[in-house]
Design a protein around this motif. Sequence first.
Motif, mmCIF file in Angstrom:
data_model
loop_
_atom_site.group_PDB
_atom_site.id
_atom_site.type_symbol
_atom_site.label_atom_id
_atom_site.label_comp_id
_atom_site.label_asym_id
_atom_site.label_seq_id
_atom_site.Cartn_x
_atom_site.Cartn_y
_atom_site.Cartn_z
ATOM 1 N N GLY A 1 0.884 -1.230 -0.044
ATOM 2 C CA GLY A 1 0.057 0.066 -0.144
ATOM 3 C C GLY A 1 0.873 1.359 0.054
ATOM 4 O O GLY A 1 0.303 2.292 -0.211
ATOM 5 N N LYS B 1 4.596 1.192 -4.083
ATOM 6 C CA LYS B 1 5.945 0.744 -5.024
ATOM 7 C C LYS B 1 5.787 0.472 -6.190
ATOM 8 O O LYS B 1 6.257 0.799 -7.061
ATOM 9 C CB LYS B 1 6.818 -0.368 -3.840
ATOM 10 N N SER B 2 4.740 -0.426 -6.484
ATOM 11 C CA SER B 2 4.382 -0.837 -7.721
ATOM 12 C C SER B 2 3.912 0.521 -8.616
ATOM 13 O O SER B 2 4.536 0.545 -9.568
ATOM 14 C CB SER B 2 3.053 -1.706 -7.732
ATOM 15 N N SER B 3 3.149 1.250 -7.875
ATOM 16 C CA SER B 3 2.866 2.687 -9.143
ATOM 17 C C SER B 3 4.021 3.203 -9.399
ATOM 18 O O SER B 3 4.343 3.689 -10.344
ATOM 19 C CB SER B 3 1.932 3.649 -8.010
ATOM 20 N N ARG C 1 -7.498 1.140 -2.928
ATOM 21 C CA ARG C 1 -7.025 0.273 -3.792
ATOM 22 C C ARG C 1 -8.093 -0.588 -4.250
ATOM 23 O O ARG C 1 -8.195 -1.195 -5.126
ATOM 24 C CB ARG C 1 -5.651 -0.220 -3.551
ATOM 25 N N ASN D 1 6.748 8.514 0.316
ATOM 26 C CA ASN D 1 5.869 8.539 -0.889
ATOM 27 C C ASN D 1 4.465 9.538 -0.531
ATOM 28 O O ASN D 1 3.404 8.708 -0.392
ATOM 29 C CB ASN D 1 5.426 7.225 -1.202
#
Length: 206
Positions: free
Chosen positions: A15, A18-20, A137, A168
């Motif tokens: 959450g 990191k993927s984004s 999400r 972030n």
Amino acid sequence: MDYPGNLFVVSAPSGAGKSSLVNALMELDSHVQPSVSHTTRAPRGQEKHGREYYFVSQPEFDAMIASNAFVEWAQVHGNCYGTSRRAIEERMAQGADVVLEIDFQGALQIKQVFANAVLVFILPPSWEELRSRLERRGEDTEDVIEKRLTNAAQEMAQACKFDFVIINEVFERALFDLKSIVHAQRLKYAAQRCSRSDTFASLGIC
Ligand SMILES: Nc1nc2c(ncn2[C@@H]2O[C@H](COP(=O)(O)OP(=O)(O)O)[C@@H](O)[C@H]2O)c(=O)[nH]1
Ligand SMILES: Nc1ncnc2c1ncn2[C@@H]1O[C@H](COP(=O)(O)OP(=O)(O)O)[C@@H](O)[C@H]1O
């Protein structure tokens, strides 16, 4: 002479983003390539086998461990995840910069094998925001969200072992920070390459 690519590891509690961030980085920089992990977790939402992950059964995963196919693997949130050795060594040999999105256990294992790997930890700005992002999400059940939030405390305690920590909060700022880390690592090795005195000597310059 081809030069091996750099290896970057991005870790974060579920959450944190990191993927984004990694996906946004790859859209901006075609020289950065992902490493697709193997996992025993079931696909979420629109996830596709061979894109976000290679989704495998536990026996298949165990067979890969037995055949030493993983350069690192770990149990995370009750599922198994692993990075195949071939996935990264081939890409790095072609000179690509490879980004691994893996948990802190895997990151520390990678640093043992690849001393020059750059470890980056992504932090959320607050616990409230971390929970809110997982809920927004909308890809995990309430139980899974609670389990991931419980694990997040232990995961975030590992941030101090990483080379860089990015908070972030504002996405574009965090993406700028991640891009800067990648570019700084490239410059570091480019400078070393430029100082190859044998090339200077063969060209008869300085
Ligand atoms: N050690 C290791 N961790 C991985 C690997 N692939 C994914 N992970 C980590 O497993 C955790 C769960 O990933 P995932 O189920 O995709 O959930 P997400 O964090 O919410 O995106 C995250 O911390 C990932 O970074 C891997 O190949 N090795
Ligand atoms: N800086 C940010 N501000 C607000 N929402 C964000 C930010 N970064 C990511 N998100 C959102 O938070 C959720 C979790 O992001 P994701 O990249 O899936 O995290 P992770 O891969 O670390 O689990 C996603 O819905 C994503 O769009």
